[in-house]
Design a protein around this motif. Structure first.
Motif, PDB file in Angstrom:
ATOM      1  N   GLU A   1       0.814  -1.221   0.000  1.00 18.48           N
ATOM      2  CA  GLU A   1       0.000   0.000   0.000  1.00 18.48           C
ATOM      3  C   GLU A   1       0.844   1.266   0.000  1.00 18.48           C
ATOM      4  O   GLU A   1       0.307   2.379  -0.066  1.00 18.48           O
ATOM      5  N   GLY A   2       2.153   1.125   0.091  1.00 18.00           N
ATOM      6  CA  GLY A   2       3.026   2.281   0.027  1.00 18.00           C
ATOM      7  C   GLY A   2       2.817   3.232   1.191  1.00 18.00           C
ATOM      8  O   GLY A   2       2.726   2.816   2.350  1.00 18.00           O
ATOM      9  N   LYS A   3       2.711   4.522   0.913  1.00 15.09           N
ATOM     10  CA  LYS A   3       2.572   5.546   1.955  1.00 15.09           C
ATOM     11  C   LYS A   3       1.340   5.326   2.823  1.00 15.09           C
ATOM     12  O   LYS A   3       1.325   5.691   4.000  1.00 15.09           O
ATOM     13  N   THR A   4       0.314   4.751   2.242  1.00 14.34           N
ATOM     14  CA  THR A   4      -0.918   4.522   2.994  1.00 14.34           C
ATOM     15  C   THR A   4      -0.664   3.635   4.212  1.00 14.34           C
ATOM     16  O   THR A   4      -1.347   3.764   5.238  1.00 14.34           O
ATOM     17  N   ALA A   5       0.295   2.746   4.115  1.00 14.76           N
ATOM     18  CA  ALA A   5       0.622   1.870   5.246  1.00 14.76           C
ATOM     19  C   ALA A   5       1.109   2.674   6.439  1.00 14.76           C
ATOM     20  O   ALA A   5       0.961   2.249   7.590  1.00 14.76           O
ATOM     21  N   LEU A   6       1.667   3.858   6.196  1.00 15.69           N
ATOM     22  CA  LEU A   6       2.131   4.736   7.279  1.00 15.69           C
ATOM     23  C   LEU A   6       1.044   5.695   7.734  1.00 15.69           C
ATOM     24  O   LEU A   6       0.849   5.913   8.930  1.00 15.69           O
ATOM     25  N   THR A   7       0.346   6.279   6.783  1.00 17.50           N
ATOM     26  CA  THR A   7      -0.655   7.286   7.129  1.00 17.50           C
ATOM     27  C   THR A   7      -1.932   6.674   7.697  1.00 17.50           C
ATOM     28  O   THR A   7      -2.638   7.313   8.471  1.00 17.50           O
ATOM     29  N   HIS A   8      -2.222   5.441   7.302  1.00 19.76           N
ATOM     30  CA  HIS A   8      -3.395   4.736   7.831  1.00 19.76           C
ATOM     31  C   HIS A   8      -2.966   3.333   8.270  1.00 19.76           C
ATOM     32  O   HIS A   8      -3.333   2.329   7.644  1.00 19.76           O
ATOM     33  N   PRO A   9      -2.182   3.266   9.338  1.00 18.00           N
ATOM     34  CA  PRO A   9      -1.633   1.964   9.755  1.00 18.00           C
ATOM     35  C   PRO A   9      -2.725   1.001  10.200  1.00 18.00           C
ATOM     36  O   PRO A   9      -3.763   1.400  10.718  1.00 18.00           O
ATOM     37  N   GLU A  10      -2.482  -0.267   9.968  1.00 16.82           N
ATOM     38  CA  GLU A  10      -3.401  -1.327  10.372  1.00 16.82           C
ATOM     39  C   GLU A  10      -2.862  -2.043  11.603  1.00 16.82           C
ATOM     40  O   GLU A  10      -1.682  -1.977  11.914  1.00 16.82           O
ATOM     41  N   GLU A  11      -3.747  -2.726  12.289  1.00 18.17           N
ATOM     42  CA  GLU A  11      -3.349  -3.584  13.401  1.00 18.17           C
ATOM     43  C   GLU A  11      -2.835  -4.889  12.800  1.00 18.17           C
ATOM     44  O   GLU A  11      -3.619  -5.708  12.309  1.00 18.17           O
ATOM     45  N   ILE A  12      -1.521  -5.049  12.808  1.00 14.42           N
ATOM     46  CA  ILE A  12      -0.904  -6.205  12.146  1.00 14.42           C
ATOM     47  C   ILE A  12      -0.170  -7.047  13.177  1.00 14.42           C
ATOM     48  O   ILE A  12       0.623  -6.516  13.954  1.00 14.42           O
ATOM     49  N   PRO A  13      -0.415  -8.357  13.216  1.00 12.12           N
ATOM     50  CA  PRO A  13       0.344  -9.212  14.139  1.00 12.12           C
ATOM     51  C   PRO A  13       1.845  -9.103  13.885  1.00 12.12           C
ATOM     52  O   PRO A  13       2.277  -8.974  12.731  1.00 12.12           O
TER      53      PRO A  13
END
Length: 423
Positions: free
Chosen positions: A310-322
Motif C-alpha cells: 500500500e506504500g505511503k498509505t501503510a504509514l498514514t493509515h496503519p493497520e493492526e498487524i500481528p
C-alpha cells in the motif's frame, strides 16, 4: 493381358523392404514423431523429460558483504535462534524444508539436540525415515507415480505445506541430482525423477508457482521452455508473467515470495539468457515498483509492514498487524534485496534500519517462541547471512571453533543450572 502373380519370395522381399524402410523412418524421425507413434499404435504413455546438464543445482550468489547491515556477533546471535532444534517425533516437513534451505545439507552442530543437514535431508527423501517419525499417524510424504515421485502437499498433517516447496528447498540446500529418493513402493528413483515429475505436472494457473519457479530456474538452464505431460509448452517468460500478475498483496508470505522468485530468475537470466527481453523488462519493472513501495512505507523502528504494497498509505493509515507478519515482510524483503543490484534497493539506511529491527526482534524471543514461527524466522537467518556474502552452515562452522557448545551439567543433589549463554 495375363495378370502376373507375385511369388511368395517376392512378397516376403517386399515386406522386408517395407519393414526396413519403416524402421529407418522411425529411427530417423523426430523424438516427437516417435513418441506420437508409440502413444497411438503401441498405447504407451508419454512422459516428457527435460535434459538437465548439471549434477548440482545452480546457486545465485549475494552481491554484498556489509557489516553495517549485520555484524558477525549479530549474525551468530540470530543463527543461534534459528538452529533446527526439532523434536525427532512428528518432525514437520515444512519446518525441515525451511531449515534446509537456510542451513544446507552440509550443516553440522555440536549440540546433539540440533538436527543436522544430512538428517533433515534423509527425513525428506526416505519414506522409512519419515515413517520412523510419524508412524501411521500421517500419510506418506512421498507419493509413487508411474514414472516418478510427487510430494504430498497441503494443510494435512505431516505434509509439505506448499507446492514444490520440498523440491525448491532441497535444491537451495544443494542436493545432488542423482541422490536416491525412496518412496513407499519405488526404491530406484532419484531427485531427477522428482524434478521431471514436477516439470511435467506444472500448471500456470496453480495458486502457488513461487517455488516451482525457483526449483526449475536452479536446475534446467540453459533450457528455457519445456512440455508438460498434457503437451503444453511452458517457458520462464510465462512464469515471470504469472508471478507479476495481479495485485502485489497476492501470493505467499504477504506477496514477498513472488518478489524473490522474480529476482532469482532475472539473476539467472544474466548468465543463461532464459528470458526474452520483454519478459525480463516486465519483471525488472515489477521489482522497481516494489522498491519504490518499500522506500515509502518503512516504520520509524525499521520494520516493513505486512501491507507494504500500500506504500505511503501503510504509514498514514496503519493497520493492526500481528508482529509475525511484519517479521515476514521485513525478513523476506531483506532476503531478495541481498541478491538484487543496488539500483533496485531503497536507500541504504533503510536496509540497515530493517536489519537492526529484525535482529532485535529475533534475539528477543525464546527458542520455544521462535520454533512456533520457525518458517518465518528461518528467512531472517538466511537473509542476514546473505548480507555477509555467506551462508549459515559455513559461518556457523567457523563460529563454533571459537564459541564451542557447552552442554548443561547437573551437580550431585543440585538442581539443573543452565550455564552462561554462549553463541
Amino acid at each position: 493381358m495375363k495378370s502376373r502373380k507375385l511369388s511368395s519370395k517376392t512378397l516376403i522381399a517386399v515386406q522386408v523392404v517395407v519393414v526396413i524402410a519403416f524402421g529407418a523412418a522411425y529411427s530417423l524421425g523426430s523424438r516427437e514423431s516417435r513418441q506420437s507413434f508409440d502413444e497411438v499404435f503401441l498405447q504407451e504413455t508419454f512422459y516428457p523429460e527435460v535434459k538437465i546438464e548439471r549434477e548440482l543445482p545452480l546457486r545465485v550468489k549475494p552481491f554484498y558483504n556489509d557489516p553495517t547491515v549485520v555484524t558477525d556477533e549479530e549474525l551468530a546471535a540470530v543463527l543461534k535462534q534459528v538452529r533446527p532444534k526439532f523434536p525427532r517425533k512428528h518432525m514437520k516437513p515444512n519446518h525441515v524444508e525451511h531449515a534446509l534451505r537456510t542451513w544446507s545439507i552440509q550443516s553440522t552442530f555440536e549440540d546433539p539436540s540440533i538436527v543436522s543437514g544430512v538428517e533433515m535431508r534423509d527425513f525428506l527423501i526416505d519414506h522409512a525415515r519419515f515413517l520412523a517419525s510419524w508412524g501411521d499417524e500421517a500419510d506418506p510424504l512421498l507419493v509413487d507415480q508411474p514414472a516418478g515421485i510427487s510430494i504430498r502437499w497441503g494443510t494435512e498433517i505431516g505434509g509439505s505445506v506448499h507446492h514444490d516447496h520440498w523440491l525448491a528447498s532441497l535444491t537451495e540446500a544443494g542436493i545432488h541430482r542423482d541422490e536416491h529418493v525412496f518412496a513407499p513402493a519405488q526404491r530406484d528413483m532419484t531427485v531427477n525423477d522428482v524434478i521431471q515429475q514436477s516439470l511435467r505436472d506444472f500448471h500456470l494457473d496453480e495458486p502457488e508457482v513461487e517455488w516451482s519457479a525457483m526449483a526449475f530456474g536452479l536446475w534446467i538452464p540453459p533450457v528455457k521452455q519445456w512440455k508438460t505431460s498434457e503437451g503444453r509448452t511452458i517457458s520462464f517468460d510465462q512464469i515471470v508473467q504469472r508471478l507479476i500478475r495481479g495485485d502485489k498483496r497476492f501470493g505467499v508470505c504477504v506477496g514477498t515470495h513472488r518478489v524473490y522468485s522474480v529476482m532469482l530468475l532475472i539473476r539467472l537470466d544474466d548468465e543463461y539468457d532464459i528470458l526474452s527481453d520483454s519478459a525480463r523488462a516486465e519483471g525488472y519493472a515489477y521489482l522497481e515498483k516494489v522498491r519504490d513501495l518499500i522506500s515509502v512505507c518503512q516504520f520509524e523502528d525499521g520494520h516493513w509492514p505486512a501491507n507494504w504494497m500500500e506504500g505511503k498509505t501503510a504509514l498514514t493509515h496503519p493497520e493492526e498487524i500481528p508482529e509475525y507478519k511484519n517479521v515476514i515482510a521485513t525478513g523476506h524483503h531483506l532476503e531478495w534485496l541481498a541478491i538484487a543490484p543496488k539500483e533496485l534497493h531503497p536507500p541504504h539506511e533503510q536496509i540497515v534500519k530493517a536489519a537492526k529491527w529484525i535482529i532485535r526482534n529475533t534475539t528477543s524471543h525464546s527458542e520455544e517462541e521462535i520454533l512456533q514461527k520457525y518458517t518465518f524466522y528461518s528467512h531472517v537467518g538466511n537473509a542476514l547471512a546473505l548480507w555477509r556474502n555467506t551462508h549459515a552452515a559455513p559461518f556457523w562452522k567457523e563460529w563454533q571453533k571459537t564459541h564451542p557448545y557447552v552442554p548443561e551439567q547437573k551437580a550431585d543433589n543440585a538442581p539443573l543450572v543452565a550455564p552462561k549463554p554462549t553463541l
